[in-house]
Write an enzyme that holds these catalytic residues in place. Structure first.
Site, short mmCIF file in Angstrom:
data_model
loop_
_atom_site.label_atom_id
_atom_site.label_comp_id
_atom_site.label_asym_id
_atom_site.label_seq_id
_atom_site.Cartn_x
_atom_site.Cartn_y
_atom_site.Cartn_z
N ASN A 179 -38.23 -13.04 44.40
CA ASN A 179 -37.30 -11.91 44.21
C ASN A 179 -36.51 -11.96 42.91
OD1 ASN A 179 -37.91 -10.68 46.81
ND2 ASN A 179 -36.87 -12.45 47.69
N ALA A 191 -34.78 -18.11 47.71
CA ALA A 191 -34.62 -18.40 49.14
C ALA A 191 -35.42 -19.62 49.60
CB ALA A 191 -35.02 -17.17 49.96
N ARG A 211 -21.24 -17.85 50.24
CA ARG A 211 -21.98 -16.78 50.89
C ARG A 211 -22.31 -17.13 52.35
NH1 ARG A 211 -26.73 -15.12 47.04
NH2 ARG A 211 -26.77 -13.38 48.52
C1 DQA Z 1 -30.19 -17.62 44.60
C2 DQA Z 1 -29.45 -17.85 45.91
C3 DQA Z 1 -30.41 -17.84 47.09
O1 DQA Z 1 -29.70 -18.04 48.30
C4 DQA Z 1 -31.13 -16.51 47.16
O2 DQA Z 1 -32.07 -16.53 48.21
C5 DQA Z 1 -31.77 -16.13 45.88
C6 DQA Z 1 -31.04 -16.36 44.63
C7 DQA Z 1 -29.23 -17.51 43.41
O3 DQA Z 1 -29.70 -17.63 42.28
O4 DQA Z 1 -28.02 -17.28 43.59
O5 DQA Z 1 -32.86 -15.57 45.83
O6 DQA Z 1 -31.03 -18.75 44.36
#
Ligand code: DQA
Length: 145
Positions: A10, A76, A106
């Site tokens: 992502n 993630a 978070r």
């Molecule tokens: C992340 C934090 C993770 O929890 C999340 O799933 C992401 C991005 C960050 O860069 O803050 O995809 O790694």
């Protein structure tokens, strides 16, 4: 010096994805700034994958002297992947875990990282600047060698 930045799932959508959390800047744009800043000093390679196996293959390919350090945002997979943790433990190249957001501020499930025990250290919560701080950490590690 050579550094590899790996972005996990992502993170190809940076700039578009939840800008309130991850900001409105695309990674390619930030990478151009990093390359400019470190030109002649650090050669930065970049790899992004939405697939666990792709990230593991890249760690293996760069785990034995091919680069001086790896800055890894496993997205993630940080919170789920024993396989990525094992890959980091299996290689010799120092790996710095980075996160754009402060994962401790978070949801509860983001507070646990499978990969932290296999990494040299963790940088989280500085926005995109977390990657630059990761590169600085690798520069310091190499200086001390
Ligand atoms: C992340 C934090 C993770 O929890 C999340 O799933 C992401 C991005 C960050 O860069 O803050 O995809 O790694």
């Amino acid at each position: 010096m050579k550094v590899l930045i790996i972005n996990g799932p992502n993170l190809n959508l940076l700039g578009v994805r939840e800008p309130g959390i991850y900001g409105s800047r695309g990674f390619e744009d930030y990478l151009a700034e990093l390359n400019n800043r470190y030109s002649g000093d650090v050669a930065i390679e970049y790899y992004q994958s939405n697939h666990e196996g792709g990230i593991i293959d890249k760690l293996h390919e760069n785990g034995f002297g091919q680069v001086d350090g790896i800055v890894l945002n496993a997205g993630a997979y940080t919170h789920t992947s024993v396989a990525i943790a094992d890959a980091i433990s299996a290689i010799n190249t120092p790996v710095i875990e980075v996160h754009i957001s402060n994962v401790h501020k978070r949801e509860e499930f983001r507070r646990h990282s499978y990969i932290s025990p296999s990494c040299i250290g963790v940088i989280a919560g500085f926005g995109l600047d977390s990657y630059r701080l990761g590169i600085e950490a690798i520069k310091e590690i190499q200086k001390k060698k």
